[in-house]
Structures are given as C-alpha cells and as structure tokens.
Design a protein around this motif. Structure first.
Motif, PDB file in Angstrom:
ATOM      1  N   ILE A  94     -20.765   9.004  12.627  1.00 60.08           N
ATOM      2  CA  ILE A  94     -20.012   8.940  11.378  1.00 60.08           C
ATOM      3  C   ILE A  94     -18.908   7.906  11.585  1.00 60.08           C
ATOM      4  O   ILE A  94     -18.077   8.051  12.487  1.00 60.08           O
ATOM      5  N   ARG A  95     -18.911   6.861  10.772  1.00 59.49           N
ATOM      6  CA  ARG A  95     -17.947   5.776  10.906  1.00 59.49           C
ATOM      7  C   ARG A  95     -17.079   5.735   9.656  1.00 59.49           C
ATOM      8  O   ARG A  95     -17.590   5.602   8.535  1.00 59.49           O
ATOM      9  N   ILE A  96     -15.772   5.894   9.835  1.00 63.12           N
ATOM     10  CA  ILE A  96     -14.822   5.878   8.729  1.00 63.12           C
ATOM     11  C   ILE A  96     -14.006   4.595   8.814  1.00 63.12           C
ATOM     12  O   ILE A  96     -13.269   4.383   9.785  1.00 63.12           O
ATOM     13  N   ARG A  97     -14.152   3.745   7.822  1.00 66.68           N
ATOM     14  CA  ARG A  97     -13.416   2.487   7.764  1.00 66.68           C
ATOM     15  C   ARG A  97     -12.314   2.601   6.725  1.00 66.68           C
ATOM     16  O   ARG A  97     -12.484   3.239   5.680  1.00 66.68           O
ATOM     17  N   PHE A  98     -11.171   1.975   6.990  1.00 70.06           N
ATOM     18  CA  PHE A  98     -10.051   2.044   6.066  1.00 70.06           C
ATOM     19  C   PHE A  98      -9.128   0.854   6.297  1.00 70.06           C
ATOM     20  O   PHE A  98      -9.352   0.032   7.202  1.00 70.06           O
ATOM     21  N   THR A  99      -8.114   0.756   5.464  1.00 69.28           N
ATOM     22  CA  THR A  99      -7.117  -0.301   5.580  1.00 69.28           C
ATOM     23  C   THR A  99      -5.783   0.318   5.979  1.00 69.28           C
ATOM     24  O   THR A  99      -5.369   1.338   5.411  1.00 69.28           O
ATOM     25  N   VAL A 100      -5.119  -0.280   6.957  1.00 69.55           N
ATOM     26  CA  VAL A 100      -3.733   0.066   7.291  1.00 69.55           C
ATOM     27  C   VAL A 100      -2.860  -1.026   6.691  1.00 69.55           C
ATOM     28  O   VAL A 100      -3.013  -2.207   7.042  1.00 69.55           O
ATOM     29  N   ASN A 101      -1.978  -0.653   5.763  1.00 71.26           N
ATOM     30  CA  ASN A 101      -1.185  -1.691   5.099  1.00 71.26           C
ATOM     31  C   ASN A 101       0.013  -2.113   5.945  1.00 71.26           C
ATOM     32  O   ASN A 101       0.241  -1.596   7.048  1.00 71.26           O
ATOM     33  N   CYS A 102       0.799  -3.046   5.433  1.00 70.71           N
ATOM     34  CA  CYS A 102       1.900  -3.616   6.196  1.00 70.71           C
ATOM     35  C   CYS A 102       3.023  -2.626   6.455  1.00 70.71           C
ATOM     36  O   CYS A 102       3.922  -2.892   7.250  1.00 70.71           O
TER      37      CYS A 102
END
Length: 372
Positions: free
Chosen positions: A293-301
């Motif tokens: 299970i691969r969870i991709r996301f964005t970490v903002n500034c």
C-alpha cells in the motif's frame, strides 16, 4: 529560489498597425506557457494576432496599462516575430500551437472556444457546486472534488474513496479572480500571498450550463479538458473542520520530490514507524490481505500534508485491492503525522512544497515493513 515577477489582474498592451500583416495561419488568439529545462508553467500572455496586421498583447498583471508596440514578421532562414526591440524566433507553427523563443521557449495554444456571455457564466459559477471525479481504469482509488465559488474564494472539499468506501477527506481554500478578453474567460487562482507567477494557476472556462462546467488548462502540451458536474451538496462545506485544511504554497509544476529538497520528519523514520505501529489494528478479515500500500501526498512549505493518493498492489507489484478498512486506517494515520519539516531549495532558506510517499508491505493484514 526562482524570483517572483508577475502580479494578478489584466494588463493589456495594444499594438499599432504594422507594415507586414501576418499570414492567415498565424492569425488568431493564442494563450501561452513558459518552458525551461525543468518546468512547463503558465506564461500569462495572450496574443491576439489579426489579419489587418494589428496585434494585442494581454498579460496577467496587477493593473490596466496600455502600451503601443510596433511589430513585424520577418521571413528568412528562420521566421522572426519582432515586438519593438524584442525578437522571437518562430520555432514551429501548427493549427493549434505556436512555439516562439527568445531566452526561453514560449508555447502558445490557439483559443478557439469563447463563452457567449461572460457575466452570465460568472453568475452561474457562483450559483452551483461543482463535482469533478478523478480516477483511472481498474484503479480502486477515486477522488471526488467539490468546488464552491464565492465572490472572491474557491472552497474545495476533496473526498477520498477506496473500493467504494469513503476513506478520507481534505479541504482547501484559495482566492481567485476572473479575467476576460473578447469573451475568452479565464479563472486565475492564487495559491499563496502574494499572488504571482509562481503561485498562480490559470485555466480557460470554455462552457457552463446548468448541468456541467468545462475548463481547459493551457499549460500542458495536450491542453487537458476538465469536466465538472453541477451537484447539490451545500452542507458538505458547512461541516468541515479547519484541521482538515491544506493549502499548497506553489503551483503544482514547482513541486519537487522530497529527496531533492530534503523534506524530513521530526524524529526521522523511527518516529514515523512508532507512530504507525502504535495506532494500526489489523481487521478481523485480514487473512490473505498481502501486498503493498503506497500513500503519496504533498508536504507544503509550512510542513502540512495534503492531496493524498493511494496505490495498492500484490507482492508481485501487480494492481490489487485490499480490505477498505486497512486502507482507511493507514490513510488516516498518515494524515495524522503532523511533524513534517519542509524541504528547502538549494542555496536558499526558502521552504518548498514537495511530494512525499510512505509505503507499507503487508502480510495477512499485518505491517511487516514501512518503506520511506
């Protein structure tokens, strides 16, 4: 860090007649994008090239300023489009794309669609909530994005579904402005303050009815079209918690991978492993639930995470599905990780948005490895 230059609004530069009118195949309305070695970005310039030899240049800026320009099209070994003292090499010209070059490439897409009544479309957008569903064939993960317009803001509620089960929600809010020229209507979204070239996303509104909304992103080479359906879901936006809110700092084209800007987590991978293992409980129906299970996301500034996406496969890395409760648990746990350290651009103290992922190797519903 790339410098910030453009401001929001409409800056219209109107040219005078020229001595050499352009050929009919270059005449028309063109909206541009900026290209360098790394990014393909909205270049907020519209060229209105007419058969009578006049050219209007429309730039997204913060005020209305008119400037007269002389221009001409020179033919030779390489065609040159000259605006005052600036020369642009015409690298290619087709029915729907014009590619120019000065210090960088500028790709312009022909604008064929125009709305008949800009004011009516704007009112229509404010009167409805719009749903966009994003999935791929044979992918059990589905994103439902609901958009609500007010006079100056767009509210986005994103629902995350896995195998027909709601597994998560997230919420975004941005300021926006409409910009129009000769019945061509653009939606300019500001991701951060100040709203400039690097935090601004521009798309063309092609059509709006009581059932659907159609927009087109002129940044990409294929100019993808997005379709939104009008739905009645007002209450969805009245119950959202501020804790679910995520705001990107820069437009997506500027988002690098985590390893290129050194995005990290307080306590490192050991802290992530402990956080997950302390909270995950395998469901009763766990037998045979094996794979990745691969969870991709964005970490903002600012170190906040959002824009989650889930991919699942079997142990041979072939597409597969898991029990939705396993996916819901892991997604919720990853969403709760709140000690992210945003990455930084090279030779700068400016923090960056970045893509990050966490992978889980599962055997019969148990976590056997957490992959950074």
């Amino acid at each position: 860090m790339l410098s910030r230059a453009f401001r929001l609004g409409m800056l219209i530069l109107t040219t005078a007649s020229c001595q050499n009118p352009p050929s009919s195949n270059i005449s028309g309305m063109w909206f541009g994008s900026y290209v360098n070695e790394t990014y393909r970005l909205p270049y907020p310039v519209l060229l209105d090239i007419r058969d009578d030899g006049t050219l209007t240049k429309v730039v997204v800026g913060d005020s209305l300023i008119t400037q007269q320009l002389d221009w001409k099209l020179q033919a030779g070994d390489t065609s040159i489009l000259q605006l005052d003292t600036t020369s642009y090499a015409v690298l290619s010209l087709s029915a729907d794309q014009l590619k120019l070059h000065d210090t960088n490439d500028r790709i312009f897409h022909r604008l064929d669609s125009a709305v008949t009544n800009v004011s009516a479309v704007q009112k229509h957008l404010l009167a409805n909530i719009w749903l966009r569903e994003k999935t791929t064939p044979d992918d059990p993960f589905l994103t439902k994005s609901y958009y609500r317009y007010t006079a100056d803001s767009i509210y986005l509620l994103r629902e995350l579904w896995y195998d027909q089960m709601l597994v998560g929600r997230e919420y975004e809010q941005y300021s926006y402005q409409f910009a129009s020229y000769r019945n061509h209507l653009f939606q300019v979204v500001c991701l951060d303050t100040p709203c400039d070239f690097y935090t601004m996303q521009t798309s063309q509104i092609i059509e709006s009815t009581d059932r659907y909304l159609v927009t087109q992103d002129k940044r990409e080479p294929i100019s993808p079209i997005s379709i939104y359906l009008a739905v009645d879901t007002t209450l969805r936006f009245q119950t959202e918690s501020e804790a679910l809110r995520f705001d990107a700092c820069y437009q997506e084209a500027f988002t690098p991978q985590y390893f290129s800007v050194d995005t990290d987590y307080t306590g490192g991978q050991r802290a992530i492993n402990q956080f997950v293992n302390d909270r995950y409980i395998a469901p009763n129906e766990a037998q045979g639930q094996s794979g990745y299970i691969r969870i991709r996301f964005t970490v903002n500034c600012q170190g906040k995470s959002g824009r989650f996406h889930v991919q699942t496969s079997d142990l041979a890395y072939q597409p597969s599905t898991f029990h939705p409760d396993i996916v819901r648990q892991l997604l919720t746990i990853v969403q709760q990780l709140d000690q992210w350290i945003p990455g930084q651009y090279d030779n700068s103290d400016q923090t960056a948005d970045s893509y990050k992922f966490i992978g889980f190797r599962m055997i019969d519903g148990q976590i056997t490895q957490i992959i950074p």
